[in-house]
Structure formats: C-alpha cells, structure tokens
Design a protein around this motif. Structure first.
Motif, PDB file in Angstrom:
ATOM      1  N   GLU A   1       0.150  -1.317  -7.429  1.00  0.00           N
ATOM      2  CA  GLU A   1      -0.188   0.186  -7.368  1.00  0.00           C
ATOM      3  C   GLU A   1      -1.328   0.596  -8.277  1.00  0.00           C
ATOM      4  OE1 GLU A   1       1.743   4.378  -8.461  1.00  0.00           O
ATOM      5  OE2 GLU A   1       2.823   3.264  -6.482  1.00  0.00           O
TER       6      GLU A   1
ATOM      7  N   LEU B   1      -4.181   7.722  -1.008  1.00  0.00           N
ATOM      8  CA  LEU B   1      -3.195   6.655  -0.315  1.00  0.00           C
ATOM      9  C   LEU B   1      -2.533   7.496   0.512  1.00  0.00           C
ATOM     10  CD1 LEU B   1      -2.730   4.783  -3.643  1.00  0.00           C
ATOM     11  CD2 LEU B   1      -4.203   4.013  -1.706  1.00  0.00           C
ATOM     12  N   PRO B   2      -2.024   6.820   1.506  1.00  0.00           N
ATOM     13  CA  PRO B   2      -2.071   5.552   1.953  1.00  0.00           C
ATOM     14  C   PRO B   2      -3.656   5.172   2.693  1.00  0.00           C
ATOM     15  CG  PRO B   2      -0.713   6.508   3.557  1.00  0.00           C
ATOM     16  CD  PRO B   2      -0.941   7.382   2.616  1.00  0.00           C
TER      17      PRO B   2
ATOM     18  N   ILE C   1       0.788  -1.137  -0.027  1.00  0.00           N
ATOM     19  CA  ILE C   1       0.022  -0.099  -0.073  1.00  0.00           C
ATOM     20  C   ILE C   1       0.939   1.037  -0.040  1.00  0.00           C
ATOM     21  CG2 ILE C   1      -1.793   1.378   1.371  1.00  0.00           C
ATOM     22  CD1 ILE C   1      -2.687  -1.477   2.240  1.00  0.00           C
TER      23      ILE C   1
ATOM     24  N   TRP D   1     -11.258   6.910   3.944  1.00  0.00           N
ATOM     25  CA  TRP D   1     -10.790   6.979   2.358  1.00  0.00           C
ATOM     26  C   TRP D   1     -12.109   7.850   1.962  1.00  0.00           C
ATOM     27  CZ3 TRP D   1     -13.417   4.896  -1.677  1.00  0.00           C
ATOM     28  CH2 TRP D   1     -12.689   5.168  -2.993  1.00  0.00           C
TER      29      TRP D   1
ATOM     30  N   LEU E   1      -1.116   9.910  -5.891  1.00  0.00           N
ATOM     31  CA  LEU E   1      -1.326   9.136  -4.737  1.00  0.00           C
ATOM     32  C   LEU E   1      -2.320   9.573  -3.529  1.00  0.00           C
ATOM     33  CD1 LEU E   1       2.200   6.848  -4.593  1.00  0.00           C
ATOM     34  CD2 LEU E   1      -0.032   6.318  -5.867  1.00  0.00           C
TER      35      LEU E   1
END
Length: 458
Positions: free
Chosen positions: A371, A255-256, A213, A425, A250
């Motif tokens: 990814e 992310l993460p 991750i 998220w 990202l």
C-alpha cells in the motif's frame, strides 16, 4: 436496492451430455437463472478440466447478471466444490448412471467474492456431508445450506476483508522478486494468463494478486464482462480528506485502481469454451486462469504474459511489456526486503503465519508495504504531471530533486500512463496528491555496494 440473495445450484457430469445444471435452490419456482442470464458455460466453469483427478477441488468464476426491472446488469461470482463417488456406493442408483464414478459440483453464486473464505469452508463441509449420504435425491442438507447463506454473509459484514486462499506470504515465498513484477504487470492491464493443473490454487493466486490493490476485491462489479463500466460511470471525486482515517486517505488517493473496467475481464477459472470472449476485439485486457494445457500451445494468441504455476515460471511474450517490467534499483530493494522478511519468518508447517507470530512478515505487514509503495507511486506520477505542466513557468520551484517517478522505472510509468485504470484514476483525483503523500519511492536512493552484491548473488 435489495441485495442479491445467494443462490445454489448442483451441476452433474452426465456421461453422454457432459456437465449440466441439475437443480437450482433459492430461486423462484419455474425460473432458471442459467437461461434468464444466458449462462451456457456455467456447468463448464463449475466442473473444471482435471477436477476428476482430485478428491475435492474448488473453482471460482465470474458471471454476467442481466439487467432486471430493479437492477442494472452487473457481475456475479461463483464458487463451486467438486467431488466424486464410486457409483457402486449409491443407495439409489439412477438407470442413467453408467460410469463407475459419479461427479458433481455444488455451486454458490453471490454478488461479491469478498467473503468467499467463509463460504468456501461451509461449502466444502456441506458437499462432503451430502456425498457421505450416498443418496443424491435427498436435498434437505442443500436446501438448509442455501437458506443459511444470507445469514452467513451478513455475519461477515463489518469484518475486516477476509482475504481468502493463498496467503501473500506464500505468493512471495514462491515468486520472490517476481511478485513485484506481477503486481506492476497487473497495473499495466495486459492479457495475463495463469495456468495450473490445480484449479483452486490457480484461482487463489489471482485473488491474492488483485487483493494487493486496496479495496479492489469489493469493487469487482464490472469484472464479468468487458462491456461493463459502472464503476467509472458512478465514480465521484472525493472532496474531503481525513488523513487520520485510512479509508478516507485511500479514497482521496484514487484507490482502488480499477483494473476491470471497460474492455477488461476477470475470470479466475476460464473454461476453453469461453475463449471466444478472450479473443474478441472488444476485450483489451484480462486476468484469467486455465487448467487446460491446450492453452499453453496457443499462449502467444491468448496472453502477453503467462504465469505457469506447475513449473513456477513467468513467460512474457510481449517484448514491450518485458522492458516495461524490468524493475528499478529501488524496486529491487523493496521486494528483496519483503522476500527476505518472509524467508526469515517462514514456517513450513504454517506458511500463512510468521514463525514468531510477530508483525514483520505477516499478511497485514505485506499489505501495508504494498500500500505504501502504491501510494508513493501515485503521488510521484502526479508530481511528474505537475512538473510537466509547469516546465515553462520560471517561478516554479521544485520541492523534490529531479523526477521522483523514475525510481519506479521510467518505462513502466510511461506504460502505466497509457492504461485505462490510469485514465480513470487521473480524471477523478486531485492534481496535488503529492502534498498528501511524499512522492518518493519507499526505498529510494542511489546505487549502493549492497545493491551490487545483491544483484551478483541473484
């Protein structure tokens, strides 16, 4: 905020009292971090069960750092190197050494595990040299080591993340298609228990898994205590995006994913003495490792999934988890392609590098594949949410056929949408991520004759 200066301690195995901290280096005189932070288990984490069976072993663990006037409570990371020596070889043999061997561990405690690869190499060398002196009262080499740690870590800054330990090639070579099962399992945040008699390998497997991750190794500040949740508390939704910059992309995609926020724990090596914390009502999920086979008899109590590294087996005790982790056809294609690439470039003498030293099958190659998989999955789930929100709207025109998230397995997506890391998220990301990254499985498409033949072959 001043950075945390790495500290060192020496743990001794006392024949009557068991493992105990003998000396601290790099701390203010008269202070004892183990008392200040309530680390009664530190000696057990440093000297793993079974460490006496090998000449050298390493253990990795997490510790809770209590808040101070200047710092909030956070997680610290320990790495220890254990060795032993025949007591008859000691130059100064203390009267309380009554056993035939002396066993000690040298421990480094730092505020991030991301450069532990460099720390481990130096720690192993220094511990070996200290044992070679055959006189444990002489600590000069240890003091110099502790003083050099800050510089060592500073020199690593700006370096690419040094993923330490087991290479992803080895992970895939060993677990093949189940590597993807483990990856998708971690995202569902169940109780994951790794078991293996070799402590270092046990810890490395877990680090290799969470390193898939992007960015997570640098954001483990909440991992030592299920009560910690500072990552979410300080998170801000990104408002700008530079698609040409990987870090910006990202972050924009959320992310993460934070596997170790509220209710979660990461303990690469978790001694039996820490089991109460695993069984505690507030602990909802974890990734932990044990070298003690007593846990295998109680696996139903302490795990939803047990990964046994000695027997290369994965046992899923929870039926709902088992069905959520059944891979879809595009999933199988994805992981079979990776496994095949690793096998085609496998070099027995150097498992960490492809035999032709090319890009295909390299660590970077594997990371990028995962990814891409993860970004496509996140995008597809956002698209699913967007469709559900607009299903009453007759002017809604879909750019994609059906629901692309089903290619990642409908049951898995449903299960993921019930997790803590999904909640965080979703709260901090834009609702139109699918405009940035195509919401399509990297190996999407209907069943082909190749798929059928591959299934039969397996």
């Amino acid at each position: 905020m001043a950075p945390f200066t790495p500290i060192v301690c020496i743990v001794d195995f006392h024949h009557a009292r068991g493992p105990e901290v003998e000396t601290w280096l790099g701390v203010e005189e008269g202070t004892d971090p183990a008392t200040d932070n309530e680390w009664p288990l530190l000696p057990f984490m440093a000297l793993s069960d079974g460490a006496h069976t090998s000449t050298e072993d390493f253990s990795y663990f997490t510790l809770r750092h209590e808040e101070t006037d200047t710092h909030p409570a956070t997680s610290l990371f320990g790495i220890s190197c254990t060795r032993q020596l025949d007591a008859n070889q000691l130059i100064n043999r203390p009267p309380d050494v009554t056993r035939s061997t002396v066993q000690k561990a040298v421990v480094v405690i730092s505020d991030s595990p991301q450069h532990f690869g460099a720390v481990k190499a130096k720690l192993g060398a220094v511990t070996g040299a200290w044992f070679a002196q055959r006189d444990f009262t002489d600590l000069e080499i240890m003091q110099r080591f502790q003083e050099s740690l800050s510089t060592l870590l500073k020199n690593q800054e700006g370096e690419m993340d040094h993923y330490f330990g087991i290479s992803l090639r080895e992970l895939i070579h060993e677990f093949k298609w189940q590597t993807l099962v483990l990856f998708k399992c971690a995202l569902l945040q169940p109780k994951m228990l790794f078991f293996g008699s070799h402590c270092e390998r046990l810890c490395m497997m877990q680090f290799a898994l969470i390193s898939l991750i992007p960015g997570l190794i640098r954001h483990l500040q909440d991992s030592a205590d299920p009560k910690f949740n500072s990552y979410e508390e300080t998170l801000v939704q990104p408002t700008s995006l530079k698609t040409s910059e990987r870090a910006s992309l990202l972050a924009y995609m959320g992310l993460p994913l934070q596997l170790f926020g509220s209710g979660s724990l990461f303990g690469p090596y978790t001694p039996l003495q820490q089991l109460d914390m695993l069984a505690d009502h507030g602990t909802k999920s974890y990734i932990v490792g044990s070298t003690n086979s007593l846990l295998l008899q109680q696996k139903d109590r302490y795990s939803d999934i047990l990964i046994n590294l000695d027997e290369h087996t994965i046992g899923i005790t929870s039926p709902s988890l088992r069905s959520a982790l059944a891979l879809s056809t595009p999933d199988r294609r994805f992981i079979d392609f990776l496994t095949q690439t690793v096998n085609d470039t496998w070099d027995e003498t150097n498992p960490g590098r492809p035999k032709d030293h090319g890009y295909a099958g390299s660590e970077e190659f594997i990371r990028m594949q995962f990814e891409e998989y993860l970004l496509a999955m996140l995008s597809a789930v956002k698209y699913k949410l967007y469709m559900e929100k607009n299903k009453e709207n007759e002017n809604f025109i879909s750019d994609f056929e059906g629901d692309p998230s089903t290619e990642f397995s409908h049951e898995w997506v449903d299960a993921w949408m019930r997790t803590e890391n999904f909640r965080v998220w979703n709260k901090f990301t834009d609702s139109h991520l699918f405009d940035i990254v195509d919401p399509k499985h990297p190996f999407s498409g209907g069943l082909t004759i190749d798929d059928v033949q591959r299934r039969l072959a397996q």
